[in-house]
Design a protein around this motif. Structure first.
Motif, PDB file in Angstrom:
ATOM      1  N   ASN A 178       0.740  -1.150  -0.319  1.00 42.20           N
ATOM      2  CA  ASN A 178       0.125   0.261   0.170  1.00 42.20           C
ATOM      3  C   ASN A 178       0.553   1.103  -0.183  1.00 42.20           C
ATOM      4  O   ASN A 178       1.176   1.040   1.253  1.00 42.20           O
ATOM      5  N   ASN A 179       0.787   1.245  -1.493  1.00 39.89           N
ATOM      6  CA  ASN A 179       1.922   3.117  -1.177  1.00 39.89           C
ATOM      7  C   ASN A 179       1.711   4.128  -2.711  1.00 39.89           C
ATOM      8  O   ASN A 179       2.612   3.843  -3.160  1.00 39.89           O
ATOM      9  N   ALA A 180       0.296   4.606  -2.356  1.00 36.34           N
ATOM     10  CA  ALA A 180       0.257   5.746  -3.377  1.00 36.34           C
ATOM     11  C   ALA A 180       0.947   6.570  -2.798  1.00 36.34           C
ATOM     12  O   ALA A 180       1.522   6.897  -2.008  1.00 36.34           O
ATOM     13  N   LYS A 181       2.068   7.243  -4.535  1.00 34.00           N
ATOM     14  CA  LYS A 181       2.826   8.253  -4.449  1.00 34.00           C
ATOM     15  C   LYS A 181       2.562   9.302  -3.876  1.00 34.00           C
ATOM     16  O   LYS A 181       3.454   9.780  -2.899  1.00 34.00           O
ATOM     17  N   ALA A 182       1.402   9.794  -3.800  1.00 36.71           N
ATOM     18  CA  ALA A 182       1.456  11.454  -3.090  1.00 36.71           C
ATOM     19  C   ALA A 182       0.614  11.121  -1.303  1.00 36.71           C
ATOM     20  O   ALA A 182       1.881  11.790  -0.882  1.00 36.71           O
ATOM     21  N   LEU A 183       0.356  10.033  -1.206  1.00 32.38           N
ATOM     22  CA  LEU A 183       0.979   9.716  -0.221  1.00 32.38           C
ATOM     23  C   LEU A 183       2.155   8.915   0.711  1.00 32.38           C
ATOM     24  O   LEU A 183       2.529   9.937   2.036  1.00 32.38           O
ATOM     25  N   GLU A 184       2.553   9.482   0.116  1.00 33.17           N
ATOM     26  CA  GLU A 184       3.839   8.579   0.384  1.00 33.17           C
ATOM     27  C   GLU A 184       4.847  10.060   0.649  1.00 33.17           C
ATOM     28  O   GLU A 184       5.675   9.885   1.148  1.00 33.17           O
ATOM     29  N   ASP A 185       4.499  10.982  -0.736  1.00 28.25           N
ATOM     30  CA  ASP A 185       5.245  12.094  -0.619  1.00 28.25           C
ATOM     31  C   ASP A 185       4.599  13.296   0.915  1.00 28.25           C
ATOM     32  O   ASP A 185       6.129  13.392   2.089  1.00 28.25           O
ATOM     33  N   ILE A 186       3.431  12.820   1.232  1.00 24.28           N
ATOM     34  CA  ILE A 186       3.290  12.875   2.829  1.00 24.28           C
ATOM     35  C   ILE A 186       4.455  12.064   3.765  1.00 24.28           C
ATOM     36  O   ILE A 186       4.714  13.162   4.539  1.00 24.28           O
ATOM     37  N   TRP A 187       4.185  11.134   3.298  1.00 26.44           N
ATOM     38  CA  TRP A 187       5.316  10.094   4.120  1.00 26.44           C
ATOM     39  C   TRP A 187       6.234  10.572   4.967  1.00 26.44           C
ATOM     40  O   TRP A 187       7.272  11.658   5.405  1.00 26.44           O
TER      41      TRP A 187
END
Length: 175
Positions: free
Chosen positions: A95-104
């Motif tokens: 589970n690693n959507a790009k937009a949310l990975e950027d938040i992380w």
């Protein structure tokens, strides 16, 4: 003495077929199927990819229920270690959507600081700030003796990561 090539070639072919067929059957029945069965029993994740090599096994999971996952993850690790005693098992979360990975990635410094300083009570506050600042639908954390589990969700995109703790290095107050 003259050697007959056809019987020798057929014997070699039959031997190789039995050898590699047996190995392939062993991989499928004794390694892959038990792993797939254990993961199939999980309510919180499904198998995304399974790769079996000679000395290690790579398991990619997609988390479907982040609330249940930490408990089932620990159970899965124990069961796979018992099942595959001589192979290393790497479990990766898919589970690693790009937009949310950027938040992380943007917030990982403050998160890591809280982990390194053993200020675990700050972690829910940090993730809550991310939820407000980035307008996330869900942002949650869980912790057990070995790991911290972080889940972020916005719309249909989600991000799940497991951050290891190092309890052997932690200082605890007694008394």
């Amino acid at each position: 003495m003259q050697l007959r090539m056809v019987p020798i070639a057929l014997s070699l072919l039959a031997t190789l077929t039995l050898l590699f067929g047996g190995w392939f059957l062993y991989q499928k029945m004794e390694v892959e199927e038990p792993i797939k069965h254990e993961i199939g029993q999980m309510e919180s994740a499904k198998l995304a990819r399974l790769e079996v090599a000679k000395d290690r096994i790579q398991v990619d999971l997609t988390v479907t229920n982040p609330e249940l996952f930490p408990r089932e993850y620990q159970d899965l690790r124990v069961k796979l270690a018992d099942l595959l005693q001589n192979k290393a098992v790497d479990i990766t979360i898919h589970n690693n959507a790009k937009a949310l990975e950027d938040i992380w990635t943007n917030g990982v410094f403050s998160f890591t600081e809280a982990v390194d300083l053993h200020e675990y009570s700050r972690i829910p506050q940090i993730v809550s700030q991310w939820k407000e600042a980035y307008r996330l639908d869900e942002a949650s954390t869980q912790m057990d003796e070995e790991n911290i589990y972080v889940y972020l969700k916005r719309g249909t995109d989600d991000f799940y990561t497991i951050v290891p703790r190092y309890p052997a290095k932690e200082v605890t107050a007694r008394g």
